[in-house]
Design a protein around this motif. Sequence first.
Motif, PDB file in Angstrom:
ATOM      1  N   LEU A 120      52.262  59.219  47.624  1.00 53.03           N
ATOM      2  CA  LEU A 120      51.687  60.231  46.873  1.00 53.03           C
ATOM      3  C   LEU A 120      50.812  61.266  47.778  1.00 53.03           C
ATOM      4  O   LEU A 120      51.117  62.373  47.441  1.00 53.03           O
ATOM      5  CB  LEU A 120      50.400  59.578  46.342  1.00 53.03           C
TER       6      LEU A 120
ATOM      7  N   GLU B   3      46.865  51.413  31.490  1.00 51.16           N
ATOM      8  CA  GLU B   3      45.523  51.142  32.049  1.00 51.16           C
ATOM      9  C   GLU B   3      45.369  49.804  32.692  1.00 51.16           C
ATOM     10  O   GLU B   3      44.916  49.339  33.580  1.00 51.16           O
ATOM     11  CB  GLU B   3      44.480  51.871  31.520  1.00 51.16           C
TER      12      GLU B   3
ATOM     13  N   GLN C  99      50.316  43.191  48.048  1.00 53.66           N
ATOM     14  CA  GLN C  99      49.553  44.238  47.162  1.00 53.66           C
ATOM     15  C   GLN C  99      48.967  45.433  48.100  1.00 53.66           C
ATOM     16  O   GLN C  99      49.185  46.598  47.417  1.00 53.66           O
ATOM     17  CB  GLN C  99      48.480  43.723  46.021  1.00 53.66           C
TER      18      GLN C  99
ATOM     19  N   LYS D 265      31.008  54.460  43.156  1.00 59.28           N
ATOM     20  CA  LYS D 265      30.657  53.065  43.860  1.00 59.28           C
ATOM     21  C   LYS D 265      31.558  53.026  45.215  1.00 59.28           C
ATOM     22  O   LYS D 265      30.939  52.621  46.141  1.00 59.28           O
ATOM     23  CB  LYS D 265      30.777  51.932  43.082  1.00 59.28           C
TER      24      LYS D 265
ATOM     25  N   ASN E  89      40.238  44.033  41.586  1.00 53.51           N
ATOM     26  CA  ASN E  89      41.131  42.763  41.350  1.00 53.51           C
ATOM     27  C   ASN E  89      42.754  43.048  41.285  1.00 53.51           C
ATOM     28  O   ASN E  89      43.225  42.789  40.570  1.00 53.51           O
ATOM     29  CB  ASN E  89      40.886  42.343  39.744  1.00 53.51           C
ATOM     30  N   TYR E  90      42.898  44.186  42.399  1.00 56.10           N
ATOM     31  CA  TYR E  90      44.317  44.337  42.677  1.00 56.10           C
ATOM     32  C   TYR E  90      44.947  44.949  41.274  1.00 56.10           C
ATOM     33  O   TYR E  90      45.944  45.114  41.309  1.00 56.10           O
ATOM     34  CB  TYR E  90      44.903  43.132  42.915  1.00 56.10           C
ATOM     35  N   LYS E  91      44.060  45.678  40.653  1.00 53.96           N
ATOM     36  CA  LYS E  91      44.564  46.713  39.418  1.00 53.96           C
ATOM     37  C   LYS E  91      44.024  47.870  40.061  1.00 53.96           C
ATOM     38  O   LYS E  91      42.789  48.258  40.374  1.00 53.96           O
ATOM     39  CB  LYS E  91      43.924  46.285  38.100  1.00 53.96           C
ATOM     40  N   PRO E  92      45.106  48.931  40.276  1.00 60.48           N
ATOM     41  CA  PRO E  92      44.668  50.166  40.765  1.00 60.48           C
ATOM     42  C   PRO E  92      43.899  50.974  39.848  1.00 60.48           C
ATOM     43  O   PRO E  92      43.919  50.950  38.458  1.00 60.48           O
ATOM     44  CB  PRO E  92      45.964  50.905  40.923  1.00 60.48           C
TER      45      PRO E  92
ATOM     46  N   THR F 238      50.316  54.917  47.883  1.00 60.61           N
ATOM     47  CA  THR F 238      49.225  55.892  48.285  1.00 60.61           C
ATOM     48  C   THR F 238      49.814  56.842  49.434  1.00 60.61           C
ATOM     49  O   THR F 238      49.728  58.201  49.183  1.00 60.61           O
ATOM     50  CB  THR F 238      48.219  55.332  48.967  1.00 60.61           C
TER      51      THR F 238
ATOM     52  N   TRP G 116      43.555  56.629  42.110  1.00 64.14           N
ATOM     53  CA  TRP G 116      44.764  56.935  43.288  1.00 64.14           C
ATOM     54  C   TRP G 116      44.515  58.048  43.969  1.00 64.14           C
ATOM     55  O   TRP G 116      44.511  59.197  43.333  1.00 64.14           O
ATOM     56  CB  TRP G 116      45.909  56.889  42.155  1.00 64.14           C
ATOM     57  N   ASP G 117      44.528  57.784  45.388  1.00 67.04           N
ATOM     58  CA  ASP G 117      44.570  59.024  46.123  1.00 67.04           C
ATOM     59  C   ASP G 117      43.767  60.272  45.799  1.00 67.04           C
ATOM     60  O   ASP G 117      44.069  61.369  45.696  1.00 67.04           O
ATOM     61  CB  ASP G 117      46.250  59.454  46.219  1.00 67.04           C
TER      62      ASP G 117
ATOM     63  N   PRO H 128      38.350  59.695  30.381  1.00 64.54           N
ATOM     64  CA  PRO H 128      38.318  58.381  29.200  1.00 64.54           C
ATOM     65  C   PRO H 128      37.474  57.172  29.865  1.00 64.54           C
ATOM     66  O   PRO H 128      37.674  56.991  30.907  1.00 64.54           O
ATOM     67  CB  PRO H 128      39.742  58.309  28.945  1.00 64.54           C
ATOM     68  N   ASN H 129      37.247  55.989  29.187  1.00 60.97           N
ATOM     69  CA  ASN H 129      36.990  54.705  29.598  1.00 60.97           C
ATOM     70  C   ASN H 129      37.964  54.190  30.581  1.00 60.97           C
ATOM     71  O   ASN H 129      39.380  54.282  30.234  1.00 60.97           O
ATOM     72  CB  ASN H 129      36.755  54.003  28.320  1.00 60.97           C
ATOM     73  N   GLY H 130      37.840  53.832  31.521  1.00 59.69           N
ATOM     74  CA  GLY H 130      38.566  53.071  32.398  1.00 59.69           C
ATOM     75  C   GLY H 130      39.367  53.908  33.476  1.00 59.69           C
ATOM     76  O   GLY H 130      40.273  53.628  34.129  1.00 59.69           O
TER      77      GLY H 130
ATOM     78  N   ASN I  54      51.432  65.154  47.624  1.00 59.13           N
ATOM     79  CA  ASN I  54      50.288  66.212  47.606  1.00 59.13           C
ATOM     80  C   ASN I  54      50.264  67.253  48.446  1.00 59.13           C
ATOM     81  O   ASN I  54      49.296  68.020  48.588  1.00 59.13           O
ATOM     82  CB  ASN I  54      48.894  65.313  47.129  1.00 59.13           C
TER      83      ASN I  54
ATOM     84  N   ILE J 209      51.082  53.549  35.919  1.00 64.05           N
ATOM     85  CA  ILE J 209      49.796  53.313  36.246  1.00 64.05           C
ATOM     86  C   ILE J 209      48.808  53.824  34.934  1.00 64.05           C
ATOM     87  O   ILE J 209      47.768  53.249  34.685  1.00 64.05           O
ATOM     88  CB  ILE J 209      49.142  53.556  37.684  1.00 64.05           C
ATOM     89  N   ILE J 210      48.846  55.161  34.925  1.00 68.63           N
ATOM     90  CA  ILE J 210      48.042  55.787  34.163  1.00 68.63           C
ATOM     91  C   ILE J 210      48.175  55.848  32.477  1.00 68.63           C
ATOM     92  O   ILE J 210      47.184  55.290  31.798  1.00 68.63           O
ATOM     93  CB  ILE J 210      48.099  57.361  34.304  1.00 68.63           C
TER      94      ILE J 210
ATOM     95  N   THR K 214      41.774  55.447  47.671  1.00 65.32           N
ATOM     96  CA  THR K 214      42.587  54.514  46.613  1.00 65.32           C
ATOM     97  C   THR K 214      41.730  53.270  46.591  1.00 65.32           C
ATOM     98  O   THR K 214      41.321  52.715  47.487  1.00 65.32           O
ATOM     99  CB  THR K 214      44.025  54.362  47.177  1.00 65.32           C
TER     100      THR K 214
ATOM    101  N   ALA L 127      47.676  47.547  33.048  1.00 66.48           N
ATOM    102  CA  ALA L 127      48.584  46.958  33.813  1.00 66.48           C
ATOM    103  C   ALA L 127      48.595  46.678  35.189  1.00 66.48           C
ATOM    104  O   ALA L 127      47.880  47.510  35.757  1.00 66.48           O
ATOM    105  CB  ALA L 127      50.068  47.804  33.586  1.00 66.48           C
ATOM    106  N   GLN L 128      48.887  45.848  35.823  1.00 68.02           N
ATOM    107  CA  GLN L 128      48.608  45.342  37.064  1.00 68.02           C
ATOM    108  C   GLN L 128      49.860  45.832  37.842  1.00 68.02           C
ATOM    109  O   GLN L 128      50.873  45.700  37.389  1.00 68.02           O
ATOM    110  CB  GLN L 128      48.106  43.923  37.498  1.00 68.02           C
ATOM    111  N   ILE L 129      49.479  45.998  39.084  1.00 69.87           N
ATOM    112  CA  ILE L 129      50.614  46.216  39.945  1.00 69.87           C
ATOM    113  C   ILE L 129      51.779  44.934  39.849  1.00 69.87           C
ATOM    114  O   ILE L 129      52.843  45.239  39.900  1.00 69.87           O
ATOM    115  CB  ILE L 129      50.307  46.168  41.416  1.00 69.87           C
TER     116      ILE L 129
ATOM    117  N   ASN M 278      41.109  60.893  35.843  1.00 69.27           N
ATOM    118  CA  ASN M 278      41.718  59.609  35.114  1.00 69.27           C
ATOM    119  C   ASN M 278      42.571  58.988  36.147  1.00 69.27           C
ATOM    120  O   ASN M 278      43.867  59.251  36.174  1.00 69.27           O
ATOM    121  CB  ASN M 278      42.455  60.144  33.740  1.00 69.27           C
ATOM    122  N   VAL M 279      42.313  58.237  36.733  1.00 71.71           N
ATOM    123  CA  VAL M 279      42.928  57.101  37.988  1.00 71.71           C
ATOM    124  C   VAL M 279      43.259  58.286  38.949  1.00 71.71           C
ATOM    125  O   VAL M 279      42.746  58.082  40.176  1.00 71.71           O
ATOM    126  CB  VAL M 279      44.210  56.610  37.381  1.00 71.71           C
ATOM    127  N   LYS M 280      44.014  59.433  38.603  1.00 67.20           N
ATOM    128  CA  LYS M 280      44.141  60.613  39.580  1.00 67.20           C
ATOM    129  C   LYS M 280      42.934  61.577  39.354  1.00 67.20           C
ATOM    130  O   LYS M 280      42.277  61.638  38.218  1.00 67.20           O
ATOM    131  CB  LYS M 280      45.494  61.113  39.423  1.00 67.20           C
TER     132      LYS M 280
END
Lengths: 386, 245, 375
Positions: free
Chosen positions: A302, A370, A291, B50, B17-20, A299, B23-24, B40-42, A306, A366-367, B13, A372-374, B213-215
């Motif tokens: 991306l 929310e 992972q 952190k 727990n290996y959930k992104p 990354t 991101w970047d 938003p939340n999450g 960017n 991913i967005i 990034t 969902a894991q990789i 929001n993640v990004k």
Amino acid sequence: MSNAQIEIQLIASLVAIACAIPGTFLVLRKMAMISDAISHSILPGIVVGFFITQDLNSPLLILLAALTGVITVVLVERIQKTGLVKEDTAIGLVFPALFSIGVIMIAKNANDVHLDVDAVLLGELAFAPFDRLFISGTDVGPKSLWIIGSILVITVGLLIAFFKELKVSTFDAGLAASLGFSPALIHYGLMTVSSVTTVGAFDAVGAILVVALMIAPAASAYLLTTDLKKMLGLAIVFGVLSAISGYWFAHWLDASIAGSITTMLGVLFLIMYLFAPSKGLIAVIYREKQQRIEVSLLTFLLHLRNHDDERERHVNHLNEHINWQKVRSKTVLDLALKNNMIDINNKIVSLTSKGDEFTSQAIDYIITNEDAQIEDMKDDFFLFRG
Amino acid sequence: MEQKIAVKVDDLTVAYNYKPVLWDIDLEIPEGVLMAIVGPNGAGKSTLIKAILGILKPIAGSVSIYEKPYEKQRSLVAYVPQKGSVDWDFPTTALDVVMMGTYGSLGWIKRPGQKEKKAALEALEKVGMLPFKSRQISQLSGGQQQRIFLARALVQDASIYFMDEPFQGVDATTEIAIINILKELRKAGKTVIVVHHDLQTVPEYFDWVTFLNVKKIATGPVKDIFNDDNLTKTYGINYKVSIQE
Amino acid sequence: MDLQEYFSLVFSDYTLRTITLGTAILGAVTGMLGSFAVLRKQSLLGDAISHAALPGIAIAFLITGAKDSNTLLLGALVSGLLGTFWIRGIITKTHLKSDTALGLILSLFFGFGMLLLTFIQKQPNANQAGLDKYLFGQAATLVESDVWLMAIVTGLCLFVLLLFWKEFKILLFDKDYAKTLGFNTKTIDILITSFIVLAIVLGLQTVGVVLMSAMLLAPAAAARQWTNSLSKMVFLAAVFGAFSGVFGTAISSSQNNLSTGPVIVLVASVFVVFSFIFSPSRGLLFRQIRFIANRRDLEQQKTLAFMYHIAETHDNISHPHTIKILNNFQGFTRKTLQKLVDKEYVMLDGTMWSLTQKGFDKASNLYNQQAKEDE
């Protein structure tokens, strides 16, 4: 194999099954340590029951002792409710106190009570076939077999009757309440079954093995599946497997059967802990590494998308700009090249149209999802499979 | 006049727990702004803070504080964690918690002395909690507990303040008190970065905002970028906030 | 031997003095470290560690064949630490939760230890007698060197505790914050855990595997009720622990057939129950009293407010009314009315009541206050 040997294995297997069923729910409900508490705190119940019935196998004694188990649970909850101490402290305060009372009661009445504290903790399965049940003069088998057999029948009956309720209240207590099942009723029902099973089994296999038989098979099964029915089935298989192999191991070593069965459970758990596919230690470590590479790849893609500035996209400067940790840039670069996601021209990296599309897809994925894991992306994106 | 960059985040990034979760992220926070992080939340708001503070390890990316790595600039940074992250039944007093703000500059083993106590009392005074200094922390209201956390950060006498939802679960009086202190900090040239939930108050409280929001969706002065377009991009639905001029 | 005899002998009798000193020191050190375990929400870790220590004792015996308690304790220490780290491994690397991990390590290690113990007992050569004392503990087997070891470890523990007091405190309260201040929280964490394991292992000989966890928890849980300061809590826990040790030893040696471990645990439990009930600030008794007092005040105020509203409608506030009209009002009882009379807020005349000027002022004050708070 002698008759006694078969009977011992039969008793051990039945105990294993009877423990695995409530054990699975205890593990899922994050209450595994309650079984430890119950197994210790039934001691005073057993002693008092013994004073009254003078028979360790009497059903009344089993009920009295099981009652002590339920009282333990109530007491723990009461203490938790005062807010004076944290939840786990409440458990840790109640059962040693009750166990101490039991030990002292035995010690003070050593002449009247032929109860050995060691035996309560460890049981003596080897002697179980000698205490036989006679119905109108005919020998119908060892008493322990009948006791644990009856408990098992009741447990299975309850499991089948209340399977839906148990399932819902275990995974979603709020939903259970809104559907009209009382979570409290299910909770105390489970506690009662656990207590009765513990008492019924302690005489044969001892208190500590009861704990092991409740937790270890369920925990091992939980490493293999998260499906409740499969987990129950696996836990039962693991329990019986350990019971029988443990018996023969003890036979060979000439040592405690209970200790040996626990050891087998330990070996089994260790194997699952290390090798369970996808949830075992080795699988987890491997996946973490994978992972990390996959995340780094994304990354990196991306980053390319960017940044138009050529300086940011120079092969030699990638490390400096992206600052990858633990994954060397070369691994990622190779992976991206192999999948035709990037072009390298004059040491300047740029995204191919395929890479661009992949990146947008991945980010959208991913967005929007929310949670969902990789890991889930593996099914959706060819890259992650290979 | 070129503004100095207080915090610079490059290609950060983070996976939980290996959930992104982030991101970047590229982010430059100029010195002296009072910035809200919204999303938003999450969305990874707390995670961003952190990760900047080194509590979480990023998978990739780097953070610099005044052009040097964070590890070398710790003394310039103060942190107000979420109120819910600690056990408020812990046996300690308000003053004691605020004193913890001095532990960083003391380093290992050295004990806080009169100087540290004086600083802590001054910080308590600033947040209006001096009368409660000997109170056990569980006997304080939610707003008071939040002020204690703020005082603990003030004691650190930093240049950059990171705050994780300081307005969550506090009464109106505390909210005003806190925002006044934050504005004072900005006036003194400090940089303040706040994870914020209440979109309505953004234009009133802050002068800088980051949509996350993640990004990273957008970052800049509130008056330029706090608009329905960015809100919709961040929150995913047609979002409208009436901005009072 | 009765209790009186015990206390007269404790200073002169060598064995008794050794045992008493040993249990007292043990109680103090476990109480001290137990405070940390309780505050870190690791109360049951002690139970798991003490059970996990058993196979270490057996293996140490199998390897060395020695009954020397220090060798066996070293085995226990290694095995206890192994168990602790495996628990961590299970929690961090799999989706099993901490309760499952604790229960697993506890029962599996213990079962394995029992297998080894029974195996040892079947060996012909072994002078294994005395190994099973680690199950329930036998304070009577304590000798001077054991007590010295305890004293040294306690001294070391105290020294480290004082040295890193500030670091321990901030780690316990707010780990993330400690990290941002630049403290290496992992180091502090390992330091605390190691000392807890060490204290547990030291207690095995005296209290035994099964009951050791109570030695950690009970004094700390009792101490927490009496103070809101960490240092006082740690100190009190040490005192409670030491007293549990001494009283437990005294009671068990003054009776026949009483092993020391369970008695010590029960004495410590009595401390807990007493603290839960009688602690002035947190205790259940005073909490109940305060609750009742509050309710009574509230009832009085309610009655007064009701009277105020009636009196307001008359020009003369002291206009008498019948008691009957109060009856359909919740807060009213004979008792509250009498209390109001005692405070001279109300005058009674047969079945009639009337508000005094004092009562009227009081009520209007209360009313205004309420209105202010509502704003």
